[in-house]
Motif scaffolding. Structure first.
Motif, PDB file in Angstrom:
ATOM      1  N   ASP A   1       0.845  -1.189   0.000  1.00 44.45           N
ATOM      2  CA  ASP A   1       0.000   0.000   0.000  1.00 44.45           C
ATOM      3  C   ASP A   1       0.884   1.244   0.000  1.00 44.45           C
ATOM      4  O   ASP A   1       1.591   1.517   0.965  1.00 44.45           O
ATOM      5  CB  ASP A   1      -0.900  -0.012   1.237  1.00 44.45           C
ATOM      6  CG  ASP A   1      -1.848   1.186   1.277  1.00 44.45           C
ATOM      7  OD1 ASP A   1      -1.855   1.966   0.302  1.00 44.45           O
ATOM      8  OD2 ASP A   1      -2.556   1.331   2.281  1.00 44.45           O
ATOM      9  N   SER A   2       0.838   2.011  -1.084  1.00 39.08           N
ATOM     10  CA  SER A   2       1.688   3.195  -1.186  1.00 39.08           C
ATOM     11  C   SER A   2       1.353   4.236  -0.121  1.00 39.08           C
ATOM     12  O   SER A   2       2.185   5.071   0.227  1.00 39.08           O
ATOM     13  CB  SER A   2       1.556   3.825  -2.576  1.00 39.08           C
ATOM     14  OG  SER A   2       0.217   4.238  -2.812  1.00 39.08           O
ATOM     15  N   LYS A   3       0.142   4.189   0.417  1.00 41.73           N
ATOM     16  CA  LYS A   3      -0.246   5.139   1.460  1.00 41.73           C
ATOM     17  C   LYS A   3       0.528   4.887   2.752  1.00 41.73           C
ATOM     18  O   LYS A   3       0.578   5.748   3.632  1.00 41.73           O
ATOM     19  CB  LYS A   3      -1.759   5.056   1.714  1.00 41.73           C
ATOM     20  CG  LYS A   3      -2.605   5.512   0.536  1.00 41.73           C
ATOM     21  CD  LYS A   3      -4.092   5.420   0.856  1.00 41.73           C
ATOM     22  CE  LYS A   3      -4.941   5.865  -0.334  1.00 41.73           C
ATOM     23  NZ  LYS A   3      -6.386   5.766  -0.050  1.00 41.73           N
ATOM     24  N   SER A   4       1.091   3.672   2.879  1.00 39.16           N
ATOM     25  CA  SER A   4       1.856   3.329   4.075  1.00 39.16           C
ATOM     26  C   SER A   4       3.327   3.695   3.940  1.00 39.16           C
ATOM     27  O   SER A   4       4.108   3.518   4.865  1.00 39.16           O
ATOM     28  CB  SER A   4       1.737   1.823   4.364  1.00 39.16           C
ATOM     29  OG  SER A   4       0.396   1.450   4.568  1.00 39.16           O
ATOM     30  N   ALA A   5       3.713   4.163   2.743  1.00 36.21           N
ATOM     31  CA  ALA A   5       5.129   4.451   2.495  1.00 36.21           C
ATOM     32  C   ALA A   5       5.572   5.706   3.239  1.00 36.21           C
ATOM     33  O   ALA A   5       4.828   6.672   3.345  1.00 36.21           O
ATOM     34  CB  ALA A   5       5.364   4.628   1.002  1.00 36.21           C
ATOM     35  N   VAL A   6       6.780   5.651   3.782  1.00 37.14           N
ATOM     36  CA  VAL A   6       7.369   6.786   4.473  1.00 37.14           C
ATOM     37  C   VAL A   6       8.760   7.025   3.899  1.00 37.14           C
ATOM     38  O   VAL A   6       9.583   6.127   3.863  1.00 37.14           O
ATOM     39  CB  VAL A   6       7.493   6.536   5.992  1.00 37.14           C
ATOM     40  CG1 VAL A   6       8.197   7.707   6.669  1.00 37.14           C
ATOM     41  CG2 VAL A   6       6.118   6.318   6.605  1.00 37.14           C
ATOM     42  N   PHE A   7       9.013   8.235   3.440  1.00 33.86           N
ATOM     43  CA  PHE A   7      10.325   8.591   2.929  1.00 33.86           C
ATOM     44  C   PHE A   7      11.179   9.117   4.082  1.00 33.86           C
ATOM     45  O   PHE A   7      10.724   9.954   4.852  1.00 33.86           O
ATOM     46  CB  PHE A   7      10.222   9.656   1.828  1.00 33.86           C
ATOM     47  CG  PHE A   7       9.801   9.106   0.503  1.00 33.86           C
ATOM     48  CD1 PHE A   7       8.471   8.828   0.237  1.00 33.86           C
ATOM     49  CD2 PHE A   7      10.738   8.853  -0.475  1.00 33.86           C
ATOM     50  CE1 PHE A   7       8.073   8.319  -0.989  1.00 33.86           C
ATOM     51  CE2 PHE A   7      10.360   8.347  -1.709  1.00 33.86           C
ATOM     52  CZ  PHE A   7       9.019   8.073  -1.966  1.00 33.86           C
ATOM     53  N   VAL A   8      12.389   8.624   4.215  1.00 35.26           N
ATOM     54  CA  VAL A   8      13.309   9.108   5.244  1.00 35.26           C
ATOM     55  C   VAL A   8      14.258  10.101   4.610  1.00 35.26           C
ATOM     56  O   VAL A   8      14.080  11.298   4.701  1.00 35.26           O
ATOM     57  CB  VAL A   8      14.066   7.945   5.915  1.00 35.26           C
ATOM     58  CG1 VAL A   8      15.022   8.468   6.973  1.00 35.26           C
ATOM     59  CG2 VAL A   8      13.070   6.975   6.544  1.00 35.26           C
ATOM     60  N   ASN A   9      15.282   9.614   3.918  1.00 34.39           N
ATOM     61  CA  ASN A   9      16.134  10.560   3.207  1.00 34.39           C
ATOM     62  C   ASN A   9      16.137  10.303   1.709  1.00 34.39           C
ATOM     63  O   ASN A   9      16.880  10.924   0.978  1.00 34.39           O
ATOM     64  CB  ASN A   9      17.564  10.560   3.751  1.00 34.39           C
ATOM     65  CG  ASN A   9      18.246   9.223   3.562  1.00 34.39           C
ATOM     66  OD1 ASN A   9      17.695   8.214   3.972  1.00 34.39           O
ATOM     67  ND2 ASN A   9      19.407   9.189   2.959  1.00 34.39           N
ATOM     68  N   GLY A  10      15.297   9.368   1.255  1.00 32.39           N
ATOM     69  CA  GLY A  10      14.977   9.316  -0.155  1.00 32.39           C
ATOM     70  C   GLY A  10      13.806  10.276  -0.308  1.00 32.39           C
ATOM     71  O   GLY A  10      12.647   9.893  -0.334  1.00 32.39           O
ATOM     72  N   LYS A  11      14.119  11.551  -0.341  1.00 32.44           N
ATOM     73  CA  LYS A  11      13.106  12.586  -0.142  1.00 32.44           C
ATOM     74  C   LYS A  11      12.324  12.909  -1.413  1.00 32.44           C
ATOM     75  O   LYS A  11      12.784  12.652  -2.510  1.00 32.44           O
ATOM     76  CB  LYS A  11      13.781  13.854   0.380  1.00 32.44           C
ATOM     77  CG  LYS A  11      14.521  13.645   1.701  1.00 32.44           C
ATOM     78  CD  LYS A  11      15.102  14.942   2.201  1.00 32.44           C
ATOM     79  CE  LYS A  11      15.893  14.709   3.488  1.00 32.44           C
ATOM     80  NZ  LYS A  11      15.043  14.320   4.611  1.00 32.44           N
ATOM     81  N   PHE A  12      11.141  13.481  -1.231  1.00 37.12           N
ATOM     82  CA  PHE A  12      10.395  14.016  -2.359  1.00 37.12           C
ATOM     83  C   PHE A  12      11.163  15.200  -2.941  1.00 37.12           C
ATOM     84  O   PHE A  12      11.888  15.888  -2.235  1.00 37.12           O
ATOM     85  CB  PHE A  12       9.001  14.465  -1.925  1.00 37.12           C
ATOM     86  CG  PHE A  12       8.086  13.342  -1.527  1.00 37.12           C
ATOM     87  CD1 PHE A  12       7.580  12.470  -2.467  1.00 37.12           C
ATOM     88  CD2 PHE A  12       7.744  13.159  -0.191  1.00 37.12           C
ATOM     89  CE1 PHE A  12       6.731  11.441  -2.097  1.00 37.12           C
ATOM     90  CE2 PHE A  12       6.900  12.124   0.186  1.00 37.12           C
ATOM     91  CZ  PHE A  12       6.389  11.264  -0.774  1.00 37.12           C
TER      92      PHE A  12
END
Length: 218
Positions: free
Chosen positions: A36-47
């Protein structure tokens, strides 16, 4: 078949496995797969910001000319400039640091899991070194003076020690926007929760009371 096409096809087939023979370097300590992409969290692979909205401030960091506070037990201070301090570094694969040393100050044995480090001495004298991997565990070390440059390979344990009676300063470049740092003593004896003292006693061939003492320091 056109012979030129045939040659090009063969070269492509031979080159393709090489091009995809390895994964990209990780940009964070863990990255658990989720459906589920909604569960994804970016740490330092930032937007990324829209390039049209980028401004000079995104690429600017100030203050590396300031001396770090070395009034601590180790007598050293590392001032990092990674993607977390300088957003413009995102995706560029580089970072840097200023390292200040009081007399006899130490940047203790540590590793950068995601980056090679190249260090230049600006002031003072440093004794530096790194240890090769098993089974050799060979110490490669050198005393550096002002203007000397030394490289610490990615992922290997290394250190810097000011063996002089005056302050020392060094600048480091690192081959990752977020190279990470694992300080050996902190990680082994200061993990949360603690590693069993029985395990550490056996690993280091120490009495459990000694291990308990060391863990209490962290």
């Amino acid at each position: 078949m056109d012979p030129h096409f045939h040659i090009a096809l063969v070269l492509f087939v031979l080159a393709t496995p090489i091009a995809f023979a390895y994964d990209n370097s990780p940009l964070q300590d863990t990255c658990v797969a989720v459906k589920d992409s909604k569960s994804a969290v970016f740490v330092n692979g930032k937007f990324c910001k829209d390039p049209k909205l980028a401004i000079a401030k995104d690429f600017l960091f100030k203050g590396l000319d300031n001396c770090g506070n070395t009034s601590n037990k180790l007598g050293s201070k590392v001032t990092l400039v990674t993607v977390n301090e300088l957003p413009g570094l995102n995706t560029l694969g580089i970072a840097m640091a200023r390292i200040d040393f009081a007399p006899y100050g130490l940047n203790p044995p540590h590793i950068h899991p995601r980056g090679t480090e190249i260090l230049t001495v600006l002031e003072g004298t440093l004794y530096v070194g790194f240890v090769t991997s098993n089974p050799d565990n060979r110490l490669i070390s050198k005393v550096l003076n002002k203007g000397d440059v030394f490289v610490f390979p990615k992922g290997l344990i290394h250190f810097q020690y000011n063996e002089g009676k005056t302050n020392a300063v060094a600048i480091s470049g690192l081959s990752s926007q977020n190279p990470g740092i694992i300080t050996i003593a902190n990680s082994v004896f200061g993990s949360n929760p603690s590693i069993s003292d029985a395990i550490l006693a056996k690993a280091f061939q120490l009495d459990k009371k000694v291990v308990d003492y060391l863990q209490a320091q962290f």
